[in-house]
Design a protein around this motif. Structure first.
Motif, PDB file in Angstrom:
ATOM      1  N   ARG A 109       2.370   9.090  20.422  1.00  0.00           N
ATOM      2  CA  ARG A 109       1.188   9.934  20.229  1.00  0.00           C
ATOM      3  C   ARG A 109       0.122   9.482  21.213  1.00  0.00           C
ATOM      4  O   ARG A 109       0.233   8.418  21.820  1.00  0.00           O
ATOM      5  CB  ARG A 109       0.671   9.828  18.797  1.00  0.00           C
ATOM      6  N   SER A 110      -0.888  10.295  21.370  1.00  0.00           N
ATOM      7  CA  SER A 110      -1.951   9.904  22.290  1.00  0.00           C
ATOM      8  C   SER A 110      -2.778   8.772  21.674  1.00  0.00           C
ATOM      9  O   SER A 110      -2.844   8.620  20.454  1.00  0.00           O
ATOM     10  CB  SER A 110      -2.847  11.097  22.628  1.00  0.00           C
ATOM     11  N   VAL A 111      -3.359   7.968  22.540  1.00  0.00           N
ATOM     12  CA  VAL A 111      -4.208   6.865  22.111  1.00  0.00           C
ATOM     13  C   VAL A 111      -5.532   6.977  22.836  1.00  0.00           C
ATOM     14  O   VAL A 111      -5.618   7.556  23.922  1.00  0.00           O
ATOM     15  CB  VAL A 111      -3.559   5.491  22.391  1.00  0.00           C
ATOM     16  N   ALA A 140      -6.527   7.861  36.978  1.00  0.00           N
ATOM     17  CA  ALA A 140      -6.314   7.288  35.644  1.00  0.00           C
ATOM     18  C   ALA A 140      -7.112   5.995  35.507  1.00  0.00           C
ATOM     19  O   ALA A 140      -7.229   5.218  36.453  1.00  0.00           O
ATOM     20  CB  ALA A 140      -4.826   7.011  35.426  1.00  0.00           C
ATOM     21  N   ALA A 141      -7.638   5.775  34.327  1.00  0.00           N
ATOM     22  CA  ALA A 141      -8.344   4.524  34.042  1.00  0.00           C
ATOM     23  C   ALA A 141      -7.320   3.400  33.985  1.00  0.00           C
ATOM     24  O   ALA A 141      -6.253   3.536  33.392  1.00  0.00           O
ATOM     25  CB  ALA A 141      -9.086   4.619  32.724  1.00  0.00           C
ATOM     26  N   ARG A 142      -7.654   2.269  34.629  1.00  0.00           N
ATOM     27  CA  ARG A 142      -6.733   1.138  34.669  1.00  0.00           C
ATOM     28  C   ARG A 142      -7.476  -0.124  34.234  1.00  0.00           C
ATOM     29  O   ARG A 142      -8.643  -0.319  34.562  1.00  0.00           O
ATOM     30  CB  ARG A 142      -6.188   0.956  36.081  1.00  0.00           C
ATOM     31  N   LEU A 143      -6.776  -0.975  33.518  1.00  0.00           N
ATOM     32  CA  LEU A 143      -7.299  -2.278  33.101  1.00  0.00           C
ATOM     33  C   LEU A 143      -6.524  -3.355  33.849  1.00  0.00           C
ATOM     34  O   LEU A 143      -5.293  -3.362  33.833  1.00  0.00           O
ATOM     35  CB  LEU A 143      -7.121  -2.472  31.593  1.00  0.00           C
ATOM     36  N   ILE A 157      -2.794   3.619  31.203  1.00  0.00           N
ATOM     37  CA  ILE A 157      -2.372   4.586  30.191  1.00  0.00           C
ATOM     38  C   ILE A 157      -2.645   5.967  30.775  1.00  0.00           C
ATOM     39  O   ILE A 157      -3.781   6.304  31.103  1.00  0.00           O
ATOM     40  CB  ILE A 157      -3.149   4.399  28.873  1.00  0.00           C
ATOM     41  N   TYR A 158      -1.586   6.755  30.901  1.00  0.00           N
ATOM     42  CA  TYR A 158      -1.700   8.103  31.452  1.00  0.00           C
ATOM     43  C   TYR A 158      -1.813   9.096  30.304  1.00  0.00           C
ATOM     44  O   TYR A 158      -0.863   9.283  29.545  1.00  0.00           O
ATOM     45  CB  TYR A 158      -0.480   8.433  32.318  1.00  0.00           C
ATOM     46  N   ARG A 159      -2.962   9.705  30.177  1.00  0.00           N
ATOM     47  CA  ARG A 159      -3.197  10.649  29.076  1.00  0.00           C
ATOM     48  C   ARG A 159      -2.268  11.858  29.149  1.00  0.00           C
ATOM     49  O   ARG A 159      -1.695  12.270  28.149  1.00  0.00           O
ATOM     50  CB  ARG A 159      -4.654  11.143  29.102  1.00  0.00           C
ATOM     51  N   ASP A 163       2.401   8.305  28.531  1.00  0.00           N
ATOM     52  CA  ASP A 163       3.045   7.011  28.727  1.00  0.00           C
ATOM     53  C   ASP A 163       2.061   6.009  29.320  1.00  0.00           C
ATOM     54  O   ASP A 163       0.937   6.349  29.667  1.00  0.00           O
ATOM     55  CB  ASP A 163       4.303   7.132  29.594  1.00  0.00           C
ATOM     56  N   ALA A 164       2.520   4.793  29.369  1.00  0.00           N
ATOM     57  CA  ALA A 164       1.706   3.711  29.920  1.00  0.00           C
ATOM     58  C   ALA A 164       2.611   2.832  30.771  1.00  0.00           C
ATOM     59  O   ALA A 164       3.819   2.743  30.533  1.00  0.00           O
ATOM     60  CB  ALA A 164       1.081   2.891  28.800  1.00  0.00           C
ATOM     61  N   ARG A 165       2.017   2.206  31.760  1.00  0.00           N
ATOM     62  CA  ARG A 165       2.759   1.287  32.617  1.00  0.00           C
ATOM     63  C   ARG A 165       1.994  -0.022  32.707  1.00  0.00           C
ATOM     64  O   ARG A 165       0.779  -0.031  32.864  1.00  0.00           O
ATOM     65  CB  ARG A 165       2.958   1.888  34.000  1.00  0.00           C
TER      66      ARG A 165
END
Length: 180
Positions: A109-111, A140-143, A157-159, A163-165
């Motif tokens: 689900r989306s986060v 995309a926002a990246r941490l 996290i790709y809205r 998915d997330a990488r």
């Protein structure tokens, strides 16, 4: 060879303080000060757990453990699947290497990206890690999570994709690319 600003500074120092002997003492003092400033943690304060890894296996183990902690920080029930990428060796210098790996996370689900990034930083800060945010070239926002031994974890996290990488880079350790 010293950079231009350092040569000019030392030349002025020679004239002001009394010649090359004073310069040698000053350079030695500066060198010791620089070494002390570069040493974030004294040897007595370092433990086997916080010291940089000495082998590839240990580097991969420690890096994978934090990578798993990051995935575990995602909101409960949001991770549908994760696939771990294999480790590769990267060169840090002629005598040092690091391992790089990662994980692809399929979200159920989306986060909320900002809340998830805040939770990740909150979970790892007590262990000396810090987080900085930026934006990927695709927007995309990246941490970026950086550890006390310069290990890094790029979390994106790709809205739109759901998915997330996480790309993970261990601290540098002795070795060469020929070891791999």
């Amino acid at each position: 060879m010293l950079p231009g600003f350092a040569r000019r500074w030392l030349t002025r120092l020679d004239g002001a303080v009394g010649g090359p002997g004073a310069r040698t003492l000053t350079v030695a003092t500066l060198a010791l000060g620089t070494l002390a400033a570069c040493s974030e943690t004294s040897g007595a304060e370092r433990t086997a757990e916080s010291a940089p890894p000495a082998t590839r296996a240990l580097a991969e183990q420690r890096t994978a453990a934090l990578q798993d902690r990051i995935v575990d920080t995602f909101p409960k029930g949001s991770v549908a699947e994760q696939s771990v990428r294999g480790w590769v060796l990267l060169s840090c210098s002629d005598d040092d290497i690091q391992t790089a790996g990662g994980v692809h996370v399929t979200l159920a689900r989306s986060v909320d990206v900002d809340e998830t990034y805040d939770a990740i930083v909150h979970a790892v800060e007590p262990d000396g890690y810090s987080g900085a945010r930026d934006t990927t070239p695709k927007g995309a926002a990246r941490l970026t999570v950086t550890g006390p031994d310069d290990d890094q974890y790029l979390v994106t996290i790709y809205r739109e994709d759901g998915d997330a990488r996480i790309s993970s880079f261990s601290p540098c350790f002795p070795g060469s690319l020929a070891d791999g």
